[in-house]
Enzyme design. Structure first.
Site, PDB file in Angstrom:
ATOM      1  N   THR A 135      -1.323   7.349  -3.041  1.00  0.00           N
ATOM      2  CA  THR A 135      -1.145   7.039  -1.629  1.00  0.00           C
ATOM      3  C   THR A 135       0.277   7.342  -1.164  1.00  0.00           C
ATOM      4  OG1 THR A 135      -1.011   5.167  -0.100  1.00  0.00           O
ATOM      5  CG2 THR A 135      -0.729   4.637  -2.409  1.00  0.00           C
ATOM      6  N   ASP A 136       0.439   7.624   0.118  1.00  0.00           N
ATOM      7  CA  ASP A 136       1.785   7.832   0.664  1.00  0.00           C
ATOM      8  C   ASP A 136       2.619   6.550   0.622  1.00  0.00           C
ATOM      9  OD1 ASP A 136       0.422   6.465   2.677  1.00  0.00           O
ATOM     10  OD2 ASP A 136       0.865   7.920   4.264  1.00  0.00           O
ATOM     11  N   GLU A 137       1.933   5.385   0.452  1.00  0.00           N
ATOM     12  CA  GLU A 137       2.678   4.114   0.464  1.00  0.00           C
ATOM     13  C   GLU A 137       3.655   4.002  -0.700  1.00  0.00           C
ATOM     14  OE1 GLU A 137       0.684   0.538   1.446  1.00  0.00           O
ATOM     15  OE2 GLU A 137      -0.661   1.513   2.855  1.00  0.00           O
ATOM     16  N   TYR A 160       0.599  -3.946  -3.616  1.00  0.00           N
ATOM     17  CA  TYR A 160      -0.369  -2.832  -3.700  1.00  0.00           C
ATOM     18  C   TYR A 160       0.352  -1.529  -4.002  1.00  0.00           C
ATOM     19  CZ  TYR A 160      -3.063   1.161  -1.981  1.00  0.00           C
ATOM     20  OH  TYR A 160      -3.654   2.395  -1.859  1.00  0.00           O
ATOM     21  N   LYS A 164       0.311   1.029  -7.282  1.00  0.00           N
ATOM     22  CA  LYS A 164      -0.090   2.451  -7.221  1.00  0.00           C
ATOM     23  C   LYS A 164       1.049   3.335  -7.759  1.00  0.00           C
ATOM     24  CE  LYS A 164      -3.408   4.038  -5.682  1.00  0.00           C
ATOM     25  NZ  LYS A 164      -4.735   4.331  -6.290  1.00  0.00           N
TER      26      LYS A 164
END
Ligand code: NAD
Ligand code: DAU
Length: 352
Positions: A135-137, A160, A164
């Site tokens: 994810t870009d997060e 989260y 990741k």
């Protein structure tokens, strides 16, 4: 004939990906492994019930013996890991399961894939690949300028995104240390059919249709870079087949919107097409998410130049398609909100 081991294939993106594969490739075998948490819904796969190319297995990606057995029973070419705890708000309330599934689960998959595919020192069966869906997060938050590139340092903020990022680092470590053929993809916010109504778009849609308040966190000026889920599936597929081994690819559509813009668009569409009583009066600014990232924006130049990928669905088209899907699939929404989708596995597989 390729054999895919897809994890999390009863969730939002995973189920869209399984449907995408079966629709495009007549000669394919898909082993779909999902433990069916609250986010896993076999009703997403209703249209492929009975398809002999699709094998559903209810199993936990953390379960070593179960994953080893899958590799023993099937000649797996590709492992695509979608399985995860995916919701930021839940990770703030209860981080433990995020580490369990997203970190330990990914490590278990990496170990099982290595064990099954290795044929010599740093040598693997030809053509195999492990793709970690990230994810870009993991990059953290942007200011008003600039975009995330594959070189942007990892700076996750929520439990989260930290989990990741840890999974990404483990995946990279398996390439750096053992030469396991891997790719990592980092995608921006997805939207489309089958998204669980805890996420912004389906939550607002569902609340608006019931004339319930629309809870906008803080000032609602946070920015996300929205991508139609089918475009994400296509990008994952391209990276899997043609991506250079060991590489990371960012996936995003240069489609940044504030949360208030998204909510406004949903209201406008529903007023026009479904219910004139829906309006801005339903918006309610509520307390902000803890550690809320302000802006995400992906630079997709690498995947575009290396693999020729670009998103096919303009946002106005994608959001209309998505809203129409939720309106047309009232039963799916009703089963998810009432919780009855959870009985589906028993009805389907245990004849109850
Ligand atoms: P989701 O929550 O809708 O689905 C996750 C699926 O994984 C569910 O079916 C769940 O049952 C399954 N699962 C959870 N724990 C498991 C376990 N221990 N073993 C086996 N299966 C398990 O998530 P999503 O939105 O479809 O996201 C899929 C992946 O894509 C995730 O890895 C997420 O981090 C990533 N991602 C999501 C987005 C997005 O906008 N939704 C964007 C970029 C990346
Ligand atoms: O960027 C990719 C990520 O996108 C994925 O890795 C995650 O799995 C996925 O859940 C998503 O994370 P976000 O936190 O961006 O998505 P969410 O739909 O939860 O929230 C989108 C934005 O809307 C965010 O700024 C928070 C805000 N929001 C969300 C909800 C649920 C609200 O204002 N009100 C809400 O009720």
């Amino acid at each position: 004939m390729k054999t895919y081991l897809v994890t999390g294939g009863a969730g939002f993106i995973g189920s869209n990906y399984v449907l995408y594969l079966l629709e495009r490739y007549p000669q394919v075998k898909v082993i779909n492994v999902d433990v069916l948490t609250y986010a896993g819904n076999l009703e997403n796969l209703k249209s492929i019930e009975g398809d002999p190319r699709h094998f559903f297995v209810q199993a936990d990606i953390c379960d070593r013996a179960a994953v080893q057995k899958l590799f023993q029973d099937h000649d797996v070419d590709y492992l695509v890991n979608f399985a995860a705890e995916s919701h930021v708000d839940r990770s703030i309330l209860d981080p433990q399961v995020f580490v369990q599934t997203n970190v330990s689960g990914t490590l278990n998959l990496l170990q099982c894939a290595k064990e099954a595919w290795q044929i010599g020192e740093d040598e693997y069966k030809p053509g195999v690949k492990f793709l970690q869906v990230s994810t870009d997060e993991v990059y953290g938050s942007l200011g008003a300028e600039g975009f995330f590139t594959e070189q942007t340092p990892l700076d996750p903020h929520s439990p989260y995104s930290a989990s990741k990022a840890s999974a990404d680092l483990l995946t990279k470590a398996f390439y750096d240390t053992y030469r396991l053929p891997i790719n990592i993809t980092r995608c921006s916010n997805n939207y489309g059919p089958f998204q669980f109504p805890e996420k912004l778009i389906p939550l607002m849609l569902n609340n608006a249709l019931q004339h319930r308040e629309l809870p906008v966190y803080g000032d609602g000026l946070q920015i996300r870079d929205w991508l139609y889920v089918e475009d994400h599936c296509q990008a994952v597929e391209l990276v899997l087949r043609d991506g250079a081994v060991g590489e990371v690819y960012n996936i995003g559509g240069h489609n940044e919107r504030t949360n208030l813009e998204i909510v406004g668009q949903i209201i406008a569409y529903l007023r026009q097409e479904a219910d004139s009583a829906v309006g801005e009066h339903l918006i309610r600014h509520v307390i902000d998410r803890k550690g809320h990232d302000r802006r995400y924006g992906i630079d997709p130049t690498k995947i575009s130049e290396a693999l020729g990928w670009s998103p096919q669905t303009a946002f106005e088209q994608g959001i209309r398609k998505t809203i129409k899907w939720y309106l047309d699939n009232h039963d799916w929404v009703e089963h998810v909100t009432s919780g009855s989708y959870r009985d589906y596995y028993q009805r389907l597989y245990e004849g109850r």
